[in-house]
Structures are given as structure tokens and as C-alpha cells.
Design a protein around this motif. Structure first.
Motif, mmCIF file in Angstrom:
data_model
loop_
_atom_site.group_PDB
_atom_site.id
_atom_site.type_symbol
_atom_site.label_atom_id
_atom_site.label_comp_id
_atom_site.label_asym_id
_atom_site.label_seq_id
_atom_site.Cartn_x
_atom_site.Cartn_y
_atom_site.Cartn_z
ATOM 1 N N LEU A 128 0.795 -1.235 0.000
ATOM 2 C CA LEU A 128 0.000 0.000 0.000
ATOM 3 C C LEU A 128 0.832 1.292 0.000
ATOM 4 O O LEU A 128 0.522 2.224 -0.758
ATOM 5 C CB LEU A 128 -0.993 -0.015 1.179
ATOM 6 C CG LEU A 128 -1.908 1.189 1.319
ATOM 7 C CD1 LEU A 128 -2.734 1.415 0.052
ATOM 8 C CD2 LEU A 128 -2.845 1.035 2.522
ATOM 9 N N PRO A 129 1.889 1.393 0.810
ATOM 10 C CA PRO A 129 2.614 2.675 0.840
ATOM 11 C C PRO A 129 3.106 3.105 -0.541
ATOM 12 O O PRO A 129 3.188 4.294 -0.825
ATOM 13 C CB PRO A 129 3.807 2.395 1.779
ATOM 14 C CG PRO A 129 3.347 1.286 2.655
ATOM 15 C CD PRO A 129 2.455 0.423 1.786
ATOM 16 N N VAL A 132 -0.304 4.780 -2.641
ATOM 17 C CA VAL A 132 -1.287 5.747 -2.114
ATOM 18 C C VAL A 132 -1.456 6.923 -3.071
ATOM 19 O O VAL A 132 -2.585 7.347 -3.364
ATOM 20 C CB VAL A 132 -0.862 6.236 -0.703
ATOM 21 C CG1 VAL A 132 -1.702 7.439 -0.282
ATOM 22 C CG2 VAL A 132 -1.018 5.107 0.313
ATOM 23 N N ARG A 181 4.516 -1.863 7.172
ATOM 24 C CA ARG A 181 3.967 -1.421 5.883
ATOM 25 C C ARG A 181 2.467 -1.115 6.008
ATOM 26 O O ARG A 181 1.955 -0.160 5.404
ATOM 27 C CB ARG A 181 4.218 -2.495 4.822
ATOM 28 C CG ARG A 181 5.690 -2.791 4.588
ATOM 29 C CD ARG A 181 6.356 -1.786 3.720
ATOM 30 N NE ARG A 181 5.874 -1.828 2.350
ATOM 31 C CZ ARG A 181 6.213 -0.958 1.405
ATOM 32 N NH1 ARG A 181 7.057 0.033 1.679
ATOM 33 N NH2 ARG A 181 5.735 -1.051 0.184
ATOM 34 N N GLY A 185 0.978 2.515 5.320
ATOM 35 C CA GLY A 185 -0.087 2.650 4.319
ATOM 36 C C GLY A 185 -1.305 3.335 4.914
ATOM 37 O O GLY A 185 -1.916 4.219 4.292
#
Ligand code: SF4
Ligand code: SF4
Length: 299
Positions: A128-129, A132, A181, A185
Motif C-alpha cells: 500500500l505505501p 497511495v 507497511r 499505508g
């Protein structure tokens, strides 16, 4: 209990027409999942890869795997016969962001061709990070992260391995990286103004005593809803937990935990744990029994 209790007026305004978040809306609006994401970058002990991602999906039938173009075609066809369609989500059958090129391409095509639909996705959070900014640019309305533990020792009992940074990590180290993570995120998505829901799979004897802490921390970090889902552990599904005899919680245990989290816990109470290719009004497409996950919805 008033609809939207515990949510700020601004957030309630954003979600009150979403069938998954408003019990009222779910009688009037429909949602659809498109299964464009086959692979996964982690292993959950409750996963059976023959079926949809257990983090958001019910087991039982293998999803049809769609290309981004096929997915958009399918959404157009459904929108033509189902005017109530308001939300399209990507929930697997693997991890949506492990399959980021396919997922982002699908969202991009949907945004261009059916701009009135609300877009959402679910993920285990590992990738996810990195995405975004792309999700924000595509105006993705909300993201669901499945987060089962804040303590890597507990996480290690749920995740045997993750694949990250070109190598495979195992045990506590894997769970620690996954957690870092997921938190990064969550924080980055909230900062970008994307609504974030957290799913947690309740696993008796492993993380059930820990979910109160998970609830407290994810709310502090800005998650707008927390969805506690019961593990469904069935040897017939071939999951690691199913094979080791790990049981799922009883309905009373789930209710007791939800009640202990209190009225201000921003709990989601009517998620149906739909399949990665679910289509229609909630509860009218075979996903409406409110049961548990295969040991675990994208949207
Ligand atoms: Fe991946 Fe979902 Fe299976 Fe977990 S349950 S291993 S996130 S596909
Ligand atoms: Fe909504 Fe839950 Fe179904 Fe996702 S799985 S579409 S959140 S009811």
C-alpha cells in the motif's frame, strides 16, 4: 443505534450512500467486485488459494479472472441492467496491490468510462505505501486493509511468510515488516484523504484477546471503520488453520468482542464478506448471510 454513530458528519456525508457502510443505503444501492488480481505477496494461514482472497471474500467458488478491459466491459454491462450500481471494488482474488499494474489500469479505465461510480479496493497492506499517490490521483474513495495483529509475535502465528523487496521473509521478521507497511499505508492514505477501513479476522486463542488494542490503535491512526470478522476454519477448505484444527469463534464470542469494543468503536456491523466477483444488492447475490471469512470484504 443511530446510523453513522461514531463517525464525523463529514465522513458520514461521504459514506451514507455506500451500500456497505450504511444499513439504509444497502437497501437502495448496489456494489460490484471485479476479480482482476490473481496473485498474492503474503501467505495467511487461513488462505486457500483455490478460492478468493479470504481477507475480503467468501470461499466456495473460484472467481472468474478478468483482464482490466474485460472488467470494465462487465461493469458497463451490469450498470446498464442495474441502475442502483453505485460502487465498484477490487478485492482479489489475491492481493489487489500485489497486482498493482492490473488493478491501477482497471481503476483508470473505470474512472474514465464510468466516472459516476465510487471506486474502492482491499489489500493486505504490504504494497500500500507504494501506491497511495496513484490511488489518490484516481480518486479511490476508500481502501480496506486487513490487519490482524499489532504484535509481530502474534502476527507470526497468522502469516508464515511474506514476499517483499525481492526476497521471502519468514516468522516474526515477516510479521514485523508487514505491520510496518500496513501502518505506513494507513497513515499515508488517511493523510491523503482516502477513507480507510480495517478488517480483522478474529482467531480464537491467537488474536482474539488482542483485537481491542487493534481497534484502539487503528482508530487513533484515523481508520473510519473497523470490521471484526470471524475465522471460518474448515478442513474441507484446505487452509493451514483448517488442517491444524484451529477453530473459528462462535457467534456469541464474536458478539461479546464487538460489544466489549463499545459504541464508539466505529465497528462495521453488516459486512457480508462477499466474494471477489460479487455483484448486486447486498444480500441478494448469495453473499448475504453475514457469515465469516474462509478463515476472512474489499471495500
Ligand atoms: Fe493473500 Fe488474501 Fe490469501 Fe492472505 S487471504 S494469502 S492476503 S490471497
Ligand atoms: Fe461491502 Fe463487506 Fe461485501 Fe465488501 S465484502 S462489498 S464491505 S458487504
Amino acid at each position: 443505534r443511530r446510523e453513522g454513530a461514531g463517525l464525523s458528519p463529514a465522513i458520514w456525508e461521504k459514506v451514507k450512500e455506500h451500500p456497505c457502510y450504511s444499513e439504509q443505503a444497502h437497501h437502495h444501492f448496489a456494489r460490484m467486485h471485479v476479480a482482476v488480481a490473481p496473485g498474492c505477496n503474503i501467505q495467511c494461514n487461513y488462505c486457500n488459494r483455490k478460492f478468493d482472497c479470504a481477507n475480503e471474500s467468501r470461499p466456495g467458488v473460484v472467481s472468474e479472472r478478468l483482464t482490466p478491459e474485460q472488467a470494465v466491459e462487465k461493469v458497463r454491462a451490469v450498470a446498464a441492467r442495474l441502475p442502483q450500481l453505485s460502487v465498484v471494488g477490487i478485492a482479489g482474488p489475491g492481493d489487489s496491490l500485489h497486482n498493482a499494474p492490473r488493478t491501477l489500469k482497471t481503476l483508470e479505465l473505470l474512472r474514465a468510462e464510468v466516472p459516476d461510480l465510487t471506486l474502492c479496493l482491499s489489500t493486505n497492506g504490504l504494497a500500500l505505501p507504494d501506491h497511495v499517490d496513484a490511488l489518490k490521483a484516481l480518486d479511490v474513495h476508500h481502501v480496506t486493509i486487513t490487519l490482524n495483529a499489532l504484535d509481530p509475535e502474534i502476527g507470526a502465528e497468522i502469516y508464515p511468510w511474506i514476499a517483499h523487496d525481492h526476497r521471502r521473509w519468514r516468522g516474526v521478521e515477516a510479521a514485523r515488516i508487514l505491520l510496518e507497511r500496513q501502518m505506513e499505508g494507513l497513515e499515508r492514505a488517511v493523510a491523503a484523504g482516502i477513507l480507510v477501513k480495517i478488517n480483522s479476522v478474529m482467531i480464537p486463542g491467537i488474536n482474539d484477546g488482542h483485537l481491542e488494542e487493534v481497534n484502539r490503535v487503528v482508530r487513533e491512526k484515523g481508520a473510519f471503520l473497523h470490521n471484526v470478522m470471524p475465522l471460518i476454519s474448515d478442513p474441507a477448505h484446505g487452509t493451514h488453520f483448517g488442517l491444524t484444527g484451529q477453530r473459528g469463534p462462535t457467534p456469541v464470542e464474536v458478539q461479546t468482542l464487538r460489544d466489549s469494543l463499545g459504541n464508539d468503536a466505529r465497528l462495521m456491523r453488516h459486512c457480508r464478506q462477499c466474494r471477489a466477483d460479487a455483484v448486486g444488492m447486498l444480500g441478494e447475490d448469495g453473499c448475504g448471510d453475514g457469515g465469516g471469512a474462509d478463515a476472512t470484504s474489499p471495500t
